[in-house]
Write a protein that holds these residues in place. Structure first.
Motif, PDB file in Angstrom:
ATOM      1  N   ARG A 293       0.819  -1.215   0.000  1.00 30.77           N
ATOM      2  CA  ARG A 293       0.000   0.000   0.000  1.00 30.77           C
ATOM      3  C   ARG A 293       0.859   1.274   0.000  1.00 30.77           C
ATOM      4  O   ARG A 293       0.684   2.163   0.828  1.00 30.77           O
ATOM      5  N   ILE A 294       1.797   1.309  -0.943  1.00 28.20           N
ATOM      6  CA  ILE A 294       2.685   2.478  -1.027  1.00 28.20           C
ATOM      7  C   ILE A 294       2.419   3.236  -2.341  1.00 28.20           C
ATOM      8  O   ILE A 294       3.342   3.703  -3.014  1.00 28.20           O
ATOM      9  N   TRP A 295       1.136   3.349  -2.689  1.00 31.63           N
ATOM     10  CA  TRP A 295       0.753   4.003  -3.928  1.00 31.63           C
ATOM     11  C   TRP A 295       1.230   5.451  -3.980  1.00 31.63           C
ATOM     12  O   TRP A 295       1.743   5.908  -5.012  1.00 31.63           O
ATOM     13  N   LYS A 296       1.097   6.176  -2.875  1.00 32.68           N
ATOM     14  CA  LYS A 296       1.502   7.585  -2.866  1.00 32.68           C
ATOM     15  C   LYS A 296       3.016   7.724  -2.963  1.00 32.68           C
ATOM     16  O   LYS A 296       3.528   8.622  -3.635  1.00 32.68           O
ATOM     17  N   MET A 297       3.720   6.825  -2.293  1.00 30.69           N
ATOM     18  CA  MET A 297       5.178   6.875  -2.323  1.00 30.69           C
ATOM     19  C   MET A 297       5.708   6.621  -3.744  1.00 30.69           C
ATOM     20  O   MET A 297       6.716   7.184  -4.160  1.00 30.69           O
ATOM     21  N   GLU A 298       5.017   5.755  -4.462  1.00 29.73           N
ATOM     22  CA  GLU A 298       5.451   5.383  -5.813  1.00 29.73           C
ATOM     23  C   GLU A 298       4.495   5.936  -6.872  1.00 29.73           C
ATOM     24  O   GLU A 298       4.251   5.310  -7.897  1.00 29.73           O
ATOM     25  N   LYS A 299       3.969   7.133  -6.629  1.00 30.56           N
ATOM     26  CA  LYS A 299       2.953   7.682  -7.533  1.00 30.56           C
ATOM     27  C   LYS A 299       3.503   7.935  -8.939  1.00 30.56           C
ATOM     28  O   LYS A 299       2.776   7.811  -9.927  1.00 30.56           O
ATOM     29  N   SER A 300       4.797   8.277  -9.055  1.00 26.31           N
ATOM     30  CA  SER A 300       5.387   8.492 -10.383  1.00 26.31           C
ATOM     31  C   SER A 300       5.405   7.193 -11.180  1.00 26.31           C
ATOM     32  O   SER A 300       5.088   7.172 -12.374  1.00 26.31           O
ATOM     33  N   PHE A 301       5.742   6.097 -10.495  1.00 29.88           N
ATOM     34  CA  PHE A 301       5.763   4.790 -11.154  1.00 29.88           C
ATOM     35  C   PHE A 301       4.363   4.406 -11.611  1.00 29.88           C
ATOM     36  O   PHE A 301       4.169   3.958 -12.751  1.00 29.88           O
ATOM     37  N   VAL A 302       3.397   4.583 -10.734  1.00 31.09           N
ATOM     38  CA  VAL A 302       2.007   4.221 -11.061  1.00 31.09           C
ATOM     39  C   VAL A 302       1.503   5.076 -12.226  1.00 31.09           C
ATOM     40  O   VAL A 302       0.853   4.569 -13.146  1.00 31.09           O
ATOM     41  N   PHE A 303       1.822   6.364 -12.205  1.00 31.05           N
ATOM     42  CA  PHE A 303       1.396   7.249 -13.291  1.00 31.05           C
ATOM     43  C   PHE A 303       1.988   6.802 -14.629  1.00 31.05           C
ATOM     44  O   PHE A 303       1.280   6.728 -15.640  1.00 31.05           O
ATOM     45  N   LEU A 304       3.277   6.478 -14.634  1.00 35.92           N
ATOM     46  CA  LEU A 304       3.920   6.060 -15.881  1.00 35.92           C
ATOM     47  C   LEU A 304       3.371   4.723 -16.372  1.00 35.92           C
ATOM     48  O   LEU A 304       3.252   4.493 -17.581  1.00 35.92           O
ATOM     49  N   PHE A 305       3.031   3.850 -15.429  1.00 38.93           N
ATOM     50  CA  PHE A 305       2.445   2.560 -15.798  1.00 38.93           C
ATOM     51  C   PHE A 305       1.101   2.774 -16.503  1.00 38.93           C
ATOM     52  O   PHE A 305       0.824   2.167 -17.550  1.00 38.93           O
ATOM     53  N   ILE A 306       0.281   3.635 -15.941  1.00 37.19           N
ATOM     54  CA  ILE A 306      -1.030   3.931 -16.541  1.00 37.19           C
ATOM     55  C   ILE A 306      -0.848   4.634 -17.885  1.00 37.19           C
ATOM     56  O   ILE A 306      -1.520   4.311 -18.868  1.00 37.19           O
ATOM     57  N   LEU A 307       0.087   5.582 -17.939  1.00 33.24           N
ATOM     58  CA  LEU A 307       0.351   6.309 -19.177  1.00 33.24           C
ATOM     59  C   LEU A 307       0.827   5.364 -20.275  1.00 33.24           C
ATOM     60  O   LEU A 307       0.433   5.500 -21.442  1.00 33.24           O
ATOM     61  N   ASN A 308       1.646   4.397 -19.913  1.00 34.49           N
ATOM     62  CA  ASN A 308       2.125   3.410 -20.874  1.00 34.49           C
ATOM     63  C   ASN A 308       0.958   2.666 -21.525  1.00 34.49           C
ATOM     64  O   ASN A 308       0.925   2.481 -22.748  1.00 34.49           O
ATOM     65  N   PHE A 309      -0.017   2.271 -20.717  1.00 38.00           N
ATOM     66  CA  PHE A 309      -1.186   1.573 -21.275  1.00 38.00           C
ATOM     67  C   PHE A 309      -2.051   2.522 -22.108  1.00 38.00           C
ATOM     68  O   PHE A 309      -2.551   2.145 -23.175  1.00 38.00           O
ATOM     69  N   ILE A 310      -2.206   3.747 -21.637  1.00 34.10           N
ATOM     70  CA  ILE A 310      -3.010   4.730 -22.381  1.00 34.10           C
ATOM     71  C   ILE A 310      -2.417   4.973 -23.764  1.00 34.10           C
ATOM     72  O   ILE A 310      -3.144   5.066 -24.766  1.00 34.10           O
ATOM     73  N   PHE A 338      -1.239  11.000 -35.827  1.00 37.04           N
ATOM     74  CA  PHE A 338      -1.254  11.269 -34.389  1.00 37.04           C
ATOM     75  C   PHE A 338      -1.083  10.000 -33.556  1.00 37.04           C
ATOM     76  O   PHE A 338      -0.889  10.083 -32.339  1.00 37.04           O
ATOM     77  N   ALA A 339      -1.142   8.832 -34.193  1.00 38.71           N
ATOM     78  CA  ALA A 339      -0.910   7.583 -33.454  1.00 38.71           C
ATOM     79  C   ALA A 339       0.500   7.534 -32.883  1.00 38.71           C
ATOM     80  O   ALA A 339       0.772   6.785 -31.939  1.00 38.71           O
ATOM     81  N   ARG A 340       1.392   8.359 -33.420  1.00 38.76           N
ATOM     82  CA  ARG A 340       2.800   8.286 -33.023  1.00 38.76           C
ATOM     83  C   ARG A 340       3.078   8.797 -31.626  1.00 38.76           C
ATOM     84  O   ARG A 340       4.241   8.842 -31.208  1.00 38.76           O
ATOM     85  N   TYR A 341       2.065   9.159 -30.882  1.00 35.01           N
ATOM     86  CA  TYR A 341       2.298   9.432 -29.457  1.00 35.01           C
ATOM     87  C   TYR A 341       2.898   8.208 -28.767  1.00 35.01           C
ATOM     88  O   TYR A 341       3.605   8.329 -27.758  1.00 35.01           O
ATOM     89  N   HIS A 342       2.637   7.033 -29.333  1.00 36.02           N
ATOM     90  CA  HIS A 342       3.188   5.817 -28.715  1.00 36.02           C
ATOM     91  C   HIS A 342       4.705   5.737 -28.913  1.00 36.02           C
ATOM     92  O   HIS A 342       5.366   4.885 -28.322  1.00 36.02           O
ATOM     93  N   PHE A 343       5.296   6.640 -29.720  1.00 38.50           N
ATOM     94  CA  PHE A 343       6.745   6.680 -29.851  1.00 38.50           C
ATOM     95  C   PHE A 343       7.421   7.111 -28.552  1.00 38.50           C
ATOM     96  O   PHE A 343       8.638   7.002 -28.427  1.00 38.50           O
ATOM     97  N   MET A 344       6.648   7.597 -27.596  1.00 34.19           N
ATOM     98  CA  MET A 344       7.222   7.923 -26.277  1.00 34.19           C
ATOM     99  C   MET A 344       7.355   6.686 -25.397  1.00 34.19           C
ATOM    100  O   MET A 344       7.950   6.751 -24.313  1.00 34.19           O
ATOM    101  N   ARG A 345       6.806   5.554 -25.839  1.00 35.00           N
ATOM    102  CA  ARG A 345       6.812   4.364 -24.989  1.00 35.00           C
ATOM    103  C   ARG A 345       8.209   3.831 -24.666  1.00 35.00           C
ATOM    104  O   ARG A 345       8.423   3.351 -23.541  1.00 35.00           O
ATOM    105  N   PRO A 346       9.179   3.845 -25.588  1.00 27.33           N
ATOM    106  CA  PRO A 346      10.519   3.381 -25.187  1.00 27.33           C
ATOM    107  C   PRO A 346      11.065   4.142 -23.981  1.00 27.33           C
ATOM    108  O   PRO A 346      11.614   3.532 -23.051  1.00 27.33           O
TER     109      PRO A 346
END
Length: 554
Positions: A293-310, A338-346
């Protein structure tokens, strides 16, 4: 920096050098990517260098291709890669380009992780290891630093966002546009930075004008370096082939499946090779975050994980046919990808990899012993993506371009090669272009729409035979090839092929009107005479991958 980390950096640099060595050791005998590489960009660079139009005007044309391909179709002279191919032989230029990209990718990711994500002194193995892995990813060669330069740009922007005034940050923002492309990566990165700045404003963290002006500055540099693209977009009113690019054709179910396919496997223009090692590490880190339950401590990781899927979903659903009402109303939604936003995934995936390893590292000694093996496994896996390994069954550069063989063809015709036009069947027209021939066919995403219609008359009967190649040509047309229903979308029939064309049906009247006098084919045409073609000669060479059948148009 600790001595151990310095030794790791030296080892990483040596590893990158070894990875690059086949290009310099093997030269033209090296095996490299064909798709969107040998079949196009490498020939374009050589063609442009020999045309005398590297710095040509925005209205200049290249007569060697389609009786006058717009100079702007080949991009800007302010990109260093163009000059590498003008100054050096093809494979020397290719190797140097790879070296520039991979060493800068390593530097950028290392600086980013050390300064902003992985701070602990005992985490050097993670910083260096992940940076090395990132530098070895199989990027699209002509994309240069369009994706692999993003960590260095993010490092500079985050520094500026924190208030740093170091000149090195602005030097990075100034130089990167000279070895990358705004449409192949940095448009999407810079717009994401703009949203990042806006989110700071919304979250009441201040307007931070220094950060905003840095984003605007780098955008302006791109507008200057890529002025040909700006001119074509704003001032060139002539319809071009991209005006008939229709991307929104997938069903909802297909788009959903593509979302997960892209999330798990990635995309060939922005490959990350993350499925086997990195994805389990990321998921394992998410499980630990959830368990503790360290979601707040690792909020950057969680955000990037969600962004990766988005970003995976955005890529997939860009091709969803539900976009049709908007694309019909706003044409630029079809002409700009505009699909090339996924080029940020690497960038995102390898930050997640480093952060995920750091989370695992903090779980105790057992995991601390496992982390180096996970890093080593990913590096080993990426080592196996070396082009010399992946494309070992493809023609070498020398075999692909077959310079000796095409010299023989030129000598057999015995005329000034500028006085006649040719086209190819069963092999890429880039090969003939590389060897100096003037071609009516081409592979390019930006050429006059009127030419596409004119060329279509030549192959209209073949297109009617095959719905697949008809849609491919009519709704995209980047490959302006002499398509045949029997060969379909295959353009590399090597000399070992037993394939023959039995019922060719070309309309050669417009071909002759356009100056076409010869057709070269990598397979024999059984009914050549029925099409007004006279067989001339077969050309073969030990140094070539092809057996070329030369036909003259009567």
């Amino acid at each position: 920096m600790q001595d151990k980390e310095r030794r790791l950096i030296v080892a990483a640099l040596i590893a990158i050098a070894l990875f690059l060595s086949p290009y310099f050791i093997l030269g033209d005998n090296a095996h490299i990517r064909v798709h969107d590489n040998l079949d196009s960009n490498l020939a374009w660079y050589k063609l442009l260098a020999e045309s005398g139009q590297i710095a040509g005007s925005v209205t200049a044309e290249i007569p060697q291709v389609i009786n006058g391909l717009p100079r702007n179709a080949f991009g800007t002279e302010y990109t260093l890669i163009v000059w590498l191919y003008a100054w050096f032989p093809t494979m020397v230029a290719y190797g140097l380009s790879q070296a520039i990209t991979r060493f800068v990718a390593f530097l950028g990711m290392f600086l980013l992780l050390k300064k902003h994500f992985i701070h602990n002194d005992d985490s050097g193995i993670i910083r260096v290891g992940v940076s090395l892995a990132f530098a070895l990813t199989p990027f699209w060669p002509s994309g240069m630093l369009s994706t692999l330069g993003m960590p260095l740009a993010l490092w500079a922007f985050l520094n500026i966002r924190k208030g740093e005034k170091a000149w090195s940050n602005y030097l990075v923002l100034t130089l990167l546009p000279f070895y990358s492309s705004i449409v192949l990566g940095f448009f999407f990165f810079l717009s994401a930075m703009g949203l990042f700045w806006l989110s700071d404003v919304v979250r009441r963290k201040g307007w931070n004008w220094r950060f905003f002006l840095a984003i605007a500055y780098m955008t302006l540099v791109y507008f200057v370096t890529d002025y040909r693209l700006v001119y074509s977009f704003l001032f060139d009113d002539e319809p071009n082939s991209r005006d008939e690019y229709f991307h929104a054709r997938l069903s909802f179910g297909h788009s959903l499946r593509l979302t997960f396919k892209n999330f798990i496997l990635g995309h060939h223009h922005a490959m990350t090779v993350h499925t086997v090692i990195i994805l389990p590490v990321i998921i394992g880190a998410i499980l630990f975050i959830s368990k503790k339950r360290i979601w707040k401590m690792e909020k950057s990781f969680v955000f990037l994980f969600i962004l990766n899927f988005i970003l995976s979903a955005w890529y997939a659903f860009w091709f969803y046919k539900g976009w049709l009402p908007l694309t019909e109303k706003f044409h630029f939604l079809d002409t700009f990808n505009f699909a090339r936003y996924h080029f940020m995934r690497p960038l995102i995936i390898y930050i997640l990899f480093a952060a995920g390893l750091s989370i695992l590292w903090n779980q105790g000694r057992l995991w601390q012993k496992a982390v180096p093996f996970l890093i080593a496994a990913q590096i080993l896996l990426l080592g196996l993506t070396n082009e010399e390994i992946v494309y070992s069954n493809k023609p070498s550069v020398k075999e692909f371009y077959a310079e000796e063989q095409f010299k023989e063809i030129k000598e057999h015709i015995g005329r000034d090669h500028k006085s006649y036009r040719i086209a190819s069947i069963g092999l890429h027209p880039a090969i003939a272009q590389y060897n100096g021939f003037y071609t009516l066919d081409t592979y390019n995403n930006f050429y006059p729409l009127t030419y596409k219609y004119q060329f279509r008359e030549i192959i209209e009967n073949e297109l009617e035979k095959s719905k697949k190649i008809r849609i491919y040509f009519d709704e995209w047309g980047g490959r302006c090839y002499l398509f045949t229903a029997e060969l379909g979308k295959h353009y590399m029939f090597k000399k070992t092929s037993k394939k023959r064309i039995k019922e060719l049906d070309l309309n050669l009247k417009p071909f002759k009107q356009m100056g076409g006098e010869y057709i070269i084919s990598s397979v024999p045409i059984d009914n050549a005479s029925d099409n007004g073609l006279q067989f001339e000669k077969v050309f073969d060479s030990k140094s070539s991958a092809w057996k070329i059948y030369l036909y003259e148009v009567l």
